[in-house]
Design a protein around this motif. Sequence first.
Motif, PDB file in Angstrom:
ATOM      1  N   ASP A  65       0.812  -1.207   0.000  1.00 34.93           N
ATOM      2  CA  ASP A  65       0.000   0.000   0.000  1.00 34.93           C
ATOM      3  C   ASP A  65       0.852   1.266   0.000  1.00 34.93           C
ATOM      4  N   ARG A  66       2.157   1.135  -0.005  1.00 32.78           N
ATOM      5  CA  ARG A  66       3.033   2.302   0.075  1.00 32.78           C
ATOM      6  C   ARG A  66       3.091   3.074  -1.238  1.00 32.78           C
ATOM      7  N   SER A  67       3.228   4.393  -1.109  1.00 33.74           N
ATOM      8  CA  SER A  67       3.473   5.247  -2.264  1.00 33.74           C
ATOM      9  C   SER A  67       4.983   5.401  -2.422  1.00 33.74           C
ATOM     10  N   PRO A  68       5.515   5.181  -3.610  1.00 39.69           N
ATOM     11  CA  PRO A  68       6.966   5.213  -3.781  1.00 39.69           C
ATOM     12  C   PRO A  68       7.601   6.565  -3.499  1.00 39.69           C
ATOM     13  N   GLY A  69       6.815   7.631  -3.507  1.00 45.33           N
ATOM     14  CA  GLY A  69       7.373   8.952  -3.284  1.00 45.33           C
ATOM     15  C   GLY A  69       7.446   9.384  -1.836  1.00 45.33           C
ATOM     16  N   LEU A  70       7.001   8.535  -0.910  1.00 44.81           N
ATOM     17  CA  LEU A  70       6.983   8.899   0.506  1.00 44.81           C
ATOM     18  C   LEU A  70       7.952   8.042   1.306  1.00 44.81           C
ATOM     19  N   ASP A  71       8.434   8.609   2.408  1.00 41.67           N
ATOM     20  CA  ASP A  71       9.269   7.865   3.345  1.00 41.67           C
ATOM     21  C   ASP A  71       8.397   7.375   4.494  1.00 41.67           C
ATOM     22  N   TYR A  72       8.580   6.117   4.862  1.00 36.82           N
ATOM     23  CA  TYR A  72       7.788   5.518   5.930  1.00 36.82           C
ATOM     24  C   TYR A  72       8.706   5.070   7.069  1.00 36.82           C
ATOM     25  N   VAL A  73       8.202   5.174   8.295  1.00 40.15           N
ATOM     26  CA  VAL A  73       8.979   4.708   9.436  1.00 40.15           C
ATOM     27  C   VAL A  73       8.715   3.241   9.726  1.00 40.15           C
ATOM     28  N   ALA A  74       7.557   2.724   9.283  1.00 42.62           N
ATOM     29  CA  ALA A  74       7.229   1.319   9.565  1.00 42.62           C
ATOM     30  C   ALA A  74       5.987   0.920   8.793  1.00 42.62           C
ATOM     31  N   THR A  75       5.818  -0.385   8.671  1.00 45.33           N
ATOM     32  CA  THR A  75       4.541  -0.968   8.250  1.00 45.33           C
ATOM     33  C   THR A  75       3.930  -1.647   9.472  1.00 45.33           C
ATOM     34  N   VAL A  76       2.705  -1.285   9.794  1.00 46.31           N
ATOM     35  CA  VAL A  76       2.003  -1.894  10.929  1.00 46.31           C
ATOM     36  C   VAL A  76       0.700  -2.472  10.405  1.00 46.31           C
ATOM     37  N   HIS A  77       0.624  -3.777  10.343  1.00 45.44           N
ATOM     38  CA  HIS A  77      -0.587  -4.425   9.848  1.00 45.44           C
ATOM     39  C   HIS A  77      -1.711  -4.286  10.867  1.00 45.44           C
ATOM     40  N   HIS A  78      -2.943  -4.211  10.372  1.00 44.02           N
ATOM     41  CA  HIS A  78      -4.091  -4.068  11.268  1.00 44.02           C
ATOM     42  C   HIS A  78      -4.210  -5.286  12.183  1.00 44.02           C
ATOM     43  N   GLY A  79      -4.488  -5.012  13.435  1.00 43.60           N
ATOM     44  CA  GLY A  79      -4.731  -6.081  14.389  1.00 43.60           C
ATOM     45  C   GLY A  79      -6.214  -6.393  14.488  1.00 43.60           C
ATOM     46  N   ILE A  80      -6.533  -7.446  15.180  1.00 46.66           N
ATOM     47  CA  ILE A  80      -7.923  -7.819  15.440  1.00 46.66           C
ATOM     48  C   ILE A  80      -8.055  -8.162  16.912  1.00 46.66           C
ATOM     49  N   ASP A  81      -9.253  -8.070  17.426  1.00 44.55           N
ATOM     50  CA  ASP A  81      -9.540  -8.434  18.809  1.00 44.55           C
ATOM     51  C   ASP A  81      -9.978  -9.898  18.827  1.00 44.55           C
ATOM     52  N   MET A  82      -9.102 -10.772  19.281  1.00 43.68           N
ATOM     53  CA  MET A  82      -9.387 -12.198  19.252  1.00 43.68           C
ATOM     54  C   MET A  82     -10.554 -12.595  20.148  1.00 43.68           C
ATOM     55  N   VAL A  83     -10.875 -11.750  21.135  1.00 42.46           N
ATOM     56  CA  VAL A  83     -12.002 -12.046  22.019  1.00 42.46           C
ATOM     57  C   VAL A  83     -13.299 -12.090  21.223  1.00 42.46           C
ATOM     58  N   GLU A  84     -13.371 -11.314  20.145  1.00 42.96           N
ATOM     59  CA  GLU A  84     -14.595 -11.240  19.347  1.00 42.96           C
ATOM     60  C   GLU A  84     -14.751 -12.406  18.380  1.00 42.96           C
ATOM     61  N   LEU A  85     -13.713 -13.206  18.210  1.00 38.40           N
ATOM     62  CA  LEU A  85     -13.747 -14.270  17.208  1.00 38.40           C
ATOM     63  C   LEU A  85     -13.739 -15.629  17.894  1.00 38.40           C
ATOM     64  N   ASP A  86     -14.740 -16.432  17.596  1.00 37.13           N
ATOM     65  CA  ASP A  86     -14.845 -17.767  18.172  1.00 37.13           C
ATOM     66  C   ASP A  86     -14.216 -18.767  17.203  1.00 37.13           C
ATOM     67  N   SER A  87     -12.993 -19.140  17.477  1.00 37.96           N
ATOM     68  CA  SER A  87     -12.285 -20.036  16.567  1.00 37.96           C
ATOM     69  C   SER A  87     -12.788 -21.478  16.669  1.00 37.96           C
ATOM     70  N   SER A  88     -13.643 -21.749  17.651  1.00 34.83           N
ATOM     71  CA  SER A  88     -14.163 -23.104  17.804  1.00 34.83           C
ATOM     72  C   SER A  88     -15.510 -23.286  17.104  1.00 34.83           C
ATOM     73  N   ALA A  89     -16.029 -22.216  16.506  1.00 35.61           N
ATOM     74  CA  ALA A  89     -17.342 -22.292  15.870  1.00 35.61           C
ATOM     75  C   ALA A  89     -17.307 -23.248  14.677  1.00 35.61           C
ATOM     76  N   ALA A  90     -18.411 -23.932  14.472  1.00 34.26           N
ATOM     77  CA  ALA A  90     -18.496 -24.856  13.345  1.00 34.26           C
ATOM     78  C   ALA A  90     -18.460 -24.080  12.034  1.00 34.26           C
ATOM     79  N   THR A  91     -17.763 -24.624  11.050  1.00 33.90           N
ATOM     80  CA  THR A  91     -17.649 -23.960   9.759  1.00 33.90           C
ATOM     81  C   THR A  91     -18.587 -24.603   8.743  1.00 33.90           C
ATOM     82  N   GLY A  92     -18.906 -23.849   7.706  1.00 38.26           N
ATOM     83  CA  GLY A  92     -19.769 -24.359   6.650  1.00 38.26           C
ATOM     84  C   GLY A  92     -19.073 -24.274   5.308  1.00 38.26           C
TER      85      GLY A  92
END
Length: 225
Positions: free
Chosen positions: A135-162
């Motif tokens: 997602d970076r623009s080649p004309g800009l200087d960046y100090v870091a890339t920080v990927h978006h986090g998620i709140d794992m409390v909101e996600l039930d990884s044990s839920a049945a899938t379809g």
Amino acid sequence: MLGPIAWRTPPRHYGPWERVTSLLTEGLVRRGVDVTLFATADSETAAALEFVAPHGYAEDPQMDGRVWEALHVARAMERSAEFDIVHNQLDWLPLVFGAQWAAPMVTTIHGFSGDAILPAYERSASAFVSISDADRSPGLDYVATVHHGIDMVELDSSAATGDDLVVFGRIHPDKGIADAIEIAARAGRRLVICGIVQDAAYFAQRIEPHIDGDRVVYRGSVGPA
């Protein structure tokens, strides 16, 4: 934390920048950082809340987003001497007033609406963080890339899938919703679409004709639950 004000923070349904702003704000507060969140009046946060806009302008056709964003940024600038750092989540507008900020700024760049806004970034003294290397623009200087986090409390990884396929996101050509419909059809899978209609013509011409309530289902803009 200078948040966007198109929607509430955190958003009730759609509002990706507001969502990220909320996750960062609440995470910092849990770590013992003294945070003031500049957002809409109806926002929910454990931080100190500062506001001008009563609610998100995207939810109220009577509000001019340009005006309310300007008032919102002005309030943050007025108080900026009280802070050690300003984390800008609000795109280019705060960048053009660099001389008026009394605290250093870091800007998370959530994306570019087009090359026309690049001069505001190129002339800014803010530090920049990207959300992905791609997602970076080649004309800009960046100090870091920080990927978006998620709140794992909101996600039930044990839920049945379809077997359904699901696509979340605004309905716009950039998001490839029409491609998702074709992929699902070729795979013989049911597709559930969730998101706001941002491009009405694209929705009417490329998406809506395929929605039959069976193999292709549209559920509108849905919330976290």
